[in-house]
Motif scaffolding. Structure first.
Motif, PDB file in Angstrom:
ATOM      1  N   LYS A  18      28.780  43.715  45.548  1.00 30.42           N
ATOM      2  CA  LYS A  18      29.959  44.409  45.020  1.00 30.42           C
ATOM      3  C   LYS A  18      30.504  45.406  46.038  1.00 30.42           C
ATOM      4  CE  LYS A  18      32.913  45.605  41.827  1.00 30.42           C
ATOM      5  NZ  LYS A  18      34.041  44.750  41.508  1.00 30.42           N
ATOM      6  N   GLU A  21      32.235  43.494  48.723  1.00 30.80           N
ATOM      7  CA  GLU A  21      33.529  43.030  48.210  1.00 30.80           C
ATOM      8  C   GLU A  21      34.570  44.148  48.270  1.00 30.80           C
ATOM      9  OE1 GLU A  21      35.286  41.948  43.823  1.00 30.80           O
ATOM     10  OE2 GLU A  21      33.273  41.223  44.309  1.00 30.80           O
ATOM     11  N   ARG A  22      34.193  45.342  47.864  1.00 34.22           N
ATOM     12  CA  ARG A  22      35.124  46.480  47.883  1.00 34.22           C
ATOM     13  C   ARG A  22      35.540  46.833  49.306  1.00 34.22           C
ATOM     14  NH1 ARG A  22      33.406  51.161  43.856  1.00 34.22           N
ATOM     15  NH2 ARG A  22      35.531  51.746  44.327  1.00 34.22           N
ATOM     16  N   LYS A  25      37.894  44.186  50.689  1.00 31.43           N
ATOM     17  CA  LYS A  25      39.234  44.386  50.128  1.00 31.43           C
ATOM     18  C   LYS A  25      39.960  45.498  50.879  1.00 31.43           C
ATOM     19  CE  LYS A  25      41.685  45.318  45.836  1.00 31.43           C
ATOM     20  NZ  LYS A  25      41.571  45.635  44.417  1.00 31.43           N
ATOM     21  N   ALA A  26      39.263  46.572  51.161  1.00 28.04           N
ATOM     22  CA  ALA A  26      39.874  47.685  51.895  1.00 28.04           C
ATOM     23  C   ALA A  26      40.285  47.246  53.301  1.00 28.04           C
ATOM     24  CB  ALA A  26      38.906  48.862  51.974  1.00 28.04           C
ATOM     25  N   SER A  28      41.033  44.348  54.387  1.00 22.98           N
ATOM     26  CA  SER A  28      42.128  43.369  54.391  1.00 22.98           C
ATOM     27  C   SER A  28      43.478  43.976  54.001  1.00 22.98           C
ATOM     28  CB  SER A  28      41.796  42.197  53.464  1.00 22.98           C
ATOM     29  OG  SER A  28      41.792  42.622  52.113  1.00 22.98           O
ATOM     30  N   ASN A  29      43.491  45.253  53.625  1.00 21.08           N
ATOM     31  CA  ASN A  29      44.754  45.920  53.286  1.00 21.08           C
ATOM     32  C   ASN A  29      45.576  46.076  54.564  1.00 21.08           C
ATOM     33  OD1 ASN A  29      46.774  47.889  52.750  1.00 21.08           O
ATOM     34  ND2 ASN A  29      45.582  48.629  51.027  1.00 21.08           N
TER      35      ASN A  29
END
Length: 72
Positions: A18, A21-22, A25-26, A28-29
């Motif tokens: 998890k 994953e977080r 995500k950051a 890929s911003n």
């Protein structure tokens, strides 16, 4: 000059998948330019677990700088 830096500042007790994953995500911003020092490299708090290889690979792909502190 505008610089966008991201650092995890809370919820350090998540499962490694998890947390990875977080962080992915950051990274890929499209506005992110740097991911601040991962806490497991700091001496001030317990480490949170994540897949460092996946984060470094994603950071390179998205041209996101990684901040690291050299320990004495």
């Amino acid at each position: 000059m505008d610089v966008v830096i991201r650092q995890r500042a809370s919820v350090f007790n998540q499962e490694p998948a998890k947390m990875t994953e977080r962080l992915l995500k950051a990274v890929s911003n499209p506005i992110l330019q740097s991911l601040a020092i991962p806490p497991r490299l700091q001496l001030r708090r317990d480490a949170y677990q994540f897949d460092m290889d996946a984060i470094l690979t994603a950071a390179a792909k998205h041209k996101v700088a990684m901040e690291f502190k050299l320990l004495p």
